[in-house]
Enzyme design. Structure first.
Site, PDB file in Angstrom:
ATOM      1  N   GLU A   7      49.904  55.899  93.983  1.00 40.61           N
ATOM      2  CA  GLU A   7      50.468  55.467  92.705  1.00 40.61           C
ATOM      3  C   GLU A   7      49.469  54.733  91.821  1.00 40.61           C
ATOM      4  OE1 GLU A   7      52.239  55.458  95.507  1.00 40.61           O
ATOM      5  OE2 GLU A   7      53.884  56.793  94.973  1.00 40.61           O
ATOM      6  N   HIS A  51      64.552  52.434  98.658  1.00 35.47           N
ATOM      7  CA  HIS A  51      64.534  53.559  97.715  1.00 35.47           C
ATOM      8  C   HIS A  51      65.694  53.533  96.721  1.00 35.47           C
ATOM      9  CE1 HIS A  51      61.408  55.248 100.177  1.00 35.47           C
ATOM     10  NE2 HIS A  51      61.397  56.391  99.529  1.00 35.47           N
TER      11      HIS A  51
END
Lengths: 320, 323
Positions: free
Chosen positions: B60, B129
């Protein structure tokens, strides 16, 4: 190389040195705030790299950025003004020592978070690749930055996408006060590039001519479309990590030993021995630089503070 | 006007902007060959090719960092984070680089980039998540944060974000992708930093955005049947935050409930309530209520997860409490 080019390399290194020596004094007088990381001892690295680049090649470095700033042609006045937080600094006094840049001179900043500018450098290179330009991004960082994830993400991406980046690790042998071998699993940093399939070499960094030669070769390789290249340049900082460094981690004999390899002295001897210029000519350069730096200090001290409206200026490019 | 889903609206905005401007490109995990893990970029790889639809490593910081660098050179990257939960792996680049580079260098740089990130709970994905951490990102000056609720706003705000010269975090909600709504024909943008009254009313001002807007609209329907007409104000952008329509509505109703999916503490509701106390104190007739997520990491079990998330019934209850 012509005589003038040798003298210009010499002038730049002396200008970096003298600017920083004066900055250290101003820091001790409380006129410079925050952090001040001096480049003294490492001048041959940025000077050699910038001398090797073409105008379309981008420079980006970490927080020890005064050297690059001067090499790319920012004036001692602009550098000193930024250090003093004045409106006449290149970052209008809002960046300070660690945040010097010049879009006009293709210098994309000093960046203060260790390693975080490596993925950004990959993006700069992507910009050139995307448009089909032949610019190379030269990204400098310290040995300490090679232990953080950003380094590995940046190197990996550069190879996966064959980006035109010259990765330059300035190995000054300490990340702050921690010796390379105490922080890095491999003390020969170039081996990390090996893991990403990026061609690499380790060179000595106290001789500006050697740095320039190696960088020219690497830049030519990248410019041919071969993807990234990695240079580990061995160097040494003569001063502490920053102004508040007790230096308990190294012996003064070690510093003395490296000072015999002072990059300014190395080039000075080379120029005289090879009869590129006389002692008198070099002395004149030093005298001119002295004067330039004194004028810069005076200019910075007499420059205005940023206007109060600067507080809210440039947060966004667009009106909000 | 065509009726389309939020997913289609986002996809259309991306495609139209890429057709309009060659400098716009997409990078992220599985955006290309796979077609996007939420199918937003399905077909893009074939239409635009690998140069403009770039699959990245699962890294990321590399995604956001590279987008920043490319944006500094004048390109307009749209970086996709597979979920907003992965934004934490790129936190430095999102909050400490992109929003600061312009200011810190005295206005020398522009960083015209978009980070698309889908978040939200309710899909039994477990605690790591399922988050709705919008308020975290809205904390930082220099970043623009938008979180549309309707297809019309999703399309118009994404176009505005791509055309913006500043870094924009565009927050999507996974359980809104199938929400349908009318979208204007042709090219249009919705300006960043403008709240909007999505449903007029006079009883209570209910402020929300994104998933909370959908819940609030359902609560509004139920309340209307009881003769209670709430006014629904959609923030749409969290930074810059436009309080004008909220205050205007509040001056009329003198009562407010704020609905968000994220945790209550230090959240969007806290910010909006504080501003109402600061800017409209004389108009307050009842305590300002917040409907938000319970202060727990979201559990996997469906029943427990739904207990933690704000529900339509919670909004109805809060509205009745302030009446």
């Amino acid at each position: 190389m012509k005589k003038e080019e040798y003298l210009e390399l010499y002038r730049q290194m002396v200008l970096i040195r003298r600017t920083e020596e004066r900055a250290a004094e101003l820091y001790q007088q409380g006129k410079i705030g925050g952090f001040l990381h001096l480049y003294i001892g490492q001048e041959a690295v940025s000077t050699g790299l910038v001398a090797a680049r073409q105008p379309q090649d981008r420079m980006i470095t970490a927080y020890r950025d005064h050297g690059v700033a001067i090499n790319v042609g920012l004036t001692a006045k602009e550098v000193m003004s930024e250090l003093l937080g004045k409106a006449t600094g290149m970052s209008k006094g809002k960046g300070g020592s660690m945040h010097m840049a010049s879009v006009e001179k293709n210098f994309w900043g000093g960046h203060a978070i260790v390693g975080a500018h490596l993925p950004i450098a990959a993006g700069l290179a992507l910009g050139d690749q995307y448009r089909g330009g032949d610019g190379v991004t030269i990204c400098m960082f310290g040995d300490g930055a090679t232990n953080i994830g950003y380094f590995h993400e940046g190197l990996n991406l550069s190879k996966v996408w064959d980006l035109p980046v010259l990765w330059v690790c300035e190995n000054n042998q300490y990340g702050m006060g921690t010796a390379v071998e105490r922080a890095s699993a491999v003390s020969e940093i170039r081996q990390k590039a090996e893991g990403y399939g990026i061609p690499n070499e380790r060179i000595e960094g106290m001789d500006v001519l050697e740095v320039k030669k190696a960088a020219e070769k690497a830049l030519a390789y990248i410019r041919e479309g071969n993807g990234p290249y990695f240079l580990e340049i061995m160097t040494y900082r003569f001063r502490g990590h920053s102004m508040g460094d007790p230096e308990r981690y190294r012996e003064s004999e070690e510093v003395d030993c490296w000072q015999k390899e002072d990059p300014i002295g190395v080039l000075h001897r080379w120029i005289v021995e090879n009869k590129k210029a006389t002692e008198e000519e070099l002395k004149q350069i030093i005298a001119d630089v002295e004067q330039e730096v004194e004028e810069a200090v005076e200019f910075a001290e007499n420059s205005p503070e940023p206007a109060p409206e600067e507080l809210f200026a440039d947060i966004y490019a667009e009106e909000v | 006007m065509a009726v389309i889903t939020v997913r289609q609206a986002i996809s259309d905005a991306l495609r139209e902007e890429m057709e309009r401007d060659e400098n716009v490109f997409i990078l992220g995990e599985e955006v290309g060959v796979w077609g996007g893990t939420y199918a937003v970029t399905r077909g893009f790889y074939d239409q635009f090719g690998e140069k403009r639809v770039r699959d990245t490593p699962i890294a990321e910081s590399a995604i956001i960092g590279a987008a920043i660098g490319a944006a500094m050179t004048g390109l307009r990257p749209v970086a996709e984070l597979m979920t907003i939960n992965f934004a934490f792996s790129a936190m430095d680049h999102i909050v400490n680089e992109a929003p600061k580079l312009r200011y810190m260098f005295g206005g020398q740089f522009k960083v015209p980039m978009v980070i698309r990130a889908v978040g939200g709970g309710g899909r039994q994905l477990g605690a790591t998540h399922s988050q709705t951490p919008d308020a975290v990102f809205a904390h930082f000056p220099g970043l623009k944060v938008v979180a549309p609720g309707t297809p019309e706003d999703a399309k118009g705000l994404l176009k505005a974000a791509i055309r913006s010269d500043d870094p924009v975090l565009f927050i999507e909600h996974a359980t809104l992708y199938q929400w349908r709504g009318e979208v204007p024909e042709g090219d249009y943008v919705v300006p960043i930093g403008k709240s909007k009254v999505q449903r007029p009313g006079d009883a209570v001002t209910v402020v929300s955005y994104s998933k909370g807007l959908q819940l609030t609209m359902q609560a509004a329907d139920a309340l209307a049947k009881e003769g209670i007409n709430i006014e629904v104000v959609d923030l749409r952008s969290l930074r810059p935050l436009d309080m004008d329509p909220v205050i205007e509505s509040f001056k009329k109703t003198n009562r407010a409930v704020i609905v968000e999916e994220g945790w209550r503490s230090y959240g969007v509701g806290a910010e909006v309530a504080a501003r109402l106390y600061e800017e409209a104190f004389d108009y307050i007739d009842a305590p300002i209520k917040r409907v938000a997520q319970k202060e727990v990491p979201l559990p996997y079990n469906r029943t427990l997860e739904q207990m933690a998330l704000p529900q339509v019934a919670d909004i109805i209850k809060a509205v009745k409490e302030v009446l």
